[in-house]
Design a protein around this motif. Structure first.
Motif, PDB file in Angstrom:
ATOM      1  N   UNK A   1      69.731 -69.578  32.568  1.00 52.34           N
ATOM      2  CA  UNK A   1      69.466 -68.239  32.018  1.00 52.34           C
ATOM      3  C   UNK A   1      69.422 -67.218  33.154  1.00 52.34           C
ATOM      4  N   UNK A   2      68.645 -67.515  34.194  1.00 51.88           N
ATOM      5  CA  UNK A   2      68.508 -66.568  35.302  1.00 51.88           C
ATOM      6  C   UNK A   2      69.791 -66.436  36.120  1.00 51.88           C
ATOM      7  N   UNK A   3      70.630 -67.463  36.110  1.00 46.07           N
ATOM      8  CA  UNK A   3      71.921 -67.402  36.800  1.00 46.07           C
ATOM      9  C   UNK A   3      73.004 -66.790  35.908  1.00 46.07           C
TER      10      UNK A   3
ATOM     11  N   UNK B   1      73.226 -61.743  28.692  1.00 43.62           N
ATOM     12  CA  UNK B   1      73.739 -61.916  30.044  1.00 43.62           C
ATOM     13  C   UNK B   1      74.489 -60.686  30.539  1.00 43.62           C
ATOM     14  N   UNK B   2      74.841 -59.772  29.659  1.00 44.84           N
ATOM     15  CA  UNK B   2      75.498 -58.522  30.050  1.00 44.84           C
ATOM     16  C   UNK B   2      74.494 -57.539  30.665  1.00 44.84           C
ATOM     17  N   UNK B   3      73.206 -57.795  30.492  1.00 45.98           N
ATOM     18  CA  UNK B   3      72.176 -56.911  31.039  1.00 45.98           C
ATOM     19  C   UNK B   3      72.051 -57.160  32.546  1.00 45.98           C
ATOM     20  N   UNK B   4      72.267 -56.123  33.378  1.00 47.65           N
ATOM     21  CA  UNK B   4      72.291 -56.338  34.834  1.00 47.65           C
ATOM     22  C   UNK B   4      70.958 -56.772  35.437  1.00 47.65           C
ATOM     23  N   UNK B   5      69.841 -56.431  34.817  1.00 42.90           N
ATOM     24  CA  UNK B   5      68.535 -56.748  35.392  1.00 42.90           C
ATOM     25  C   UNK B   5      67.857 -57.944  34.729  1.00 42.90           C
ATOM     26  N   UNK B   6      68.570 -58.647  33.862  1.00 39.75           N
ATOM     27  CA  UNK B   6      67.974 -59.750  33.117  1.00 39.75           C
ATOM     28  C   UNK B   6      67.389 -60.811  34.054  1.00 39.75           C
ATOM     29  N   UNK B   7      66.122 -61.138  33.846  1.00 44.17           N
ATOM     30  CA  UNK B   7      65.479 -62.196  34.626  1.00 44.17           C
ATOM     31  C   UNK B   7      64.203 -62.626  33.917  1.00 44.17           C
ATOM     32  N   UNK B   8      64.028 -63.940  33.801  1.00 41.12           N
ATOM     33  CA  UNK B   8      62.808 -64.490  33.210  1.00 41.12           C
ATOM     34  C   UNK B   8      61.939 -65.067  34.320  1.00 41.12           C
ATOM     35  N   UNK B   9      60.704 -64.607  34.372  1.00 38.47           N
ATOM     36  CA  UNK B   9      59.741 -65.124  35.339  1.00 38.47           C
ATOM     37  C   UNK B   9      58.772 -66.038  34.611  1.00 38.47           C
TER      38      UNK B   9
ATOM     39  N   UNK C   1      62.499 -59.459  32.302  1.00 36.58           N
ATOM     40  CA  UNK C   1      62.995 -58.120  32.610  1.00 36.58           C
ATOM     41  C   UNK C   1      64.278 -57.922  31.820  1.00 36.58           C
ATOM     42  N   UNK C   2      64.337 -56.808  31.101  1.00 35.04           N
ATOM     43  CA  UNK C   2      65.483 -56.527  30.228  1.00 35.04           C
ATOM     44  C   UNK C   2      65.978 -55.105  30.462  1.00 35.04           C
TER      45      UNK C   2
END
Length: 124
Positions: free
Chosen positions: A18-20, A59-67, A85-86
């Motif tokens: 997901x994060x990659x 995945x098209x969202x440039x800042x996507x990240x799950x912490x 982060x979305x």
């Protein structure tokens, strides 16, 4: 004999994919007929094609990240508490999420999302 990964390893592989933003690696962690739900029982995607379509948008969202904040493993159920982060229509922000995964035969069989509060970041 090839031993299956633990439920925790399967879910971690899914989170790493997901994060990659690696859709193929993400799908490899899900059963072919896996289901995604908004908790408690609203079906939002079923099967690899529907999951691919849903995740391609994320995945098209440039800042996507799950912490990952915390993980609980109860047998074949893995519960992750996350801050994601979305890039939302209203702007960049974070969403608190609890994910509940049920792993069977080395793959995620179903995933349920409990959405928490969205916090928008101040614009410069």
């Amino acid at each position: 004999m090839n031993e299956q990964p633990s439920p925790q390893q399967v879910v971690q592989a899914q989170l790493d994919a997901y994060n990659a933003r690696d859709i193929d690696a993400l799908l490899a962690s899900y059963a072919a007929d896996a289901s995604m739900y908004l908790y408690p029982a609203t079906l939002v995607a079923q099967g690899h094609a529907a999951i691919r379509e849903r995740m391609a948008l994320r995945f098209a969202e440039p800042d996507l990240h799950a912490q990952l904040l915390q993980r609980v493993v109860l047998g074949n159920v893995v519960i992750d508490d996350e801050i994601v982060t979305r890039n939302l229509a209203e702007g960049r922000g974070t969403v608190a999420m609890t994910m509940i995964y049920r792993v069977q035969d080395g793959r995620i069989q179903d995933a349920s999302t409990i959405m928490g509060e969205t916090v928008l970041q101040a614009r410069d």
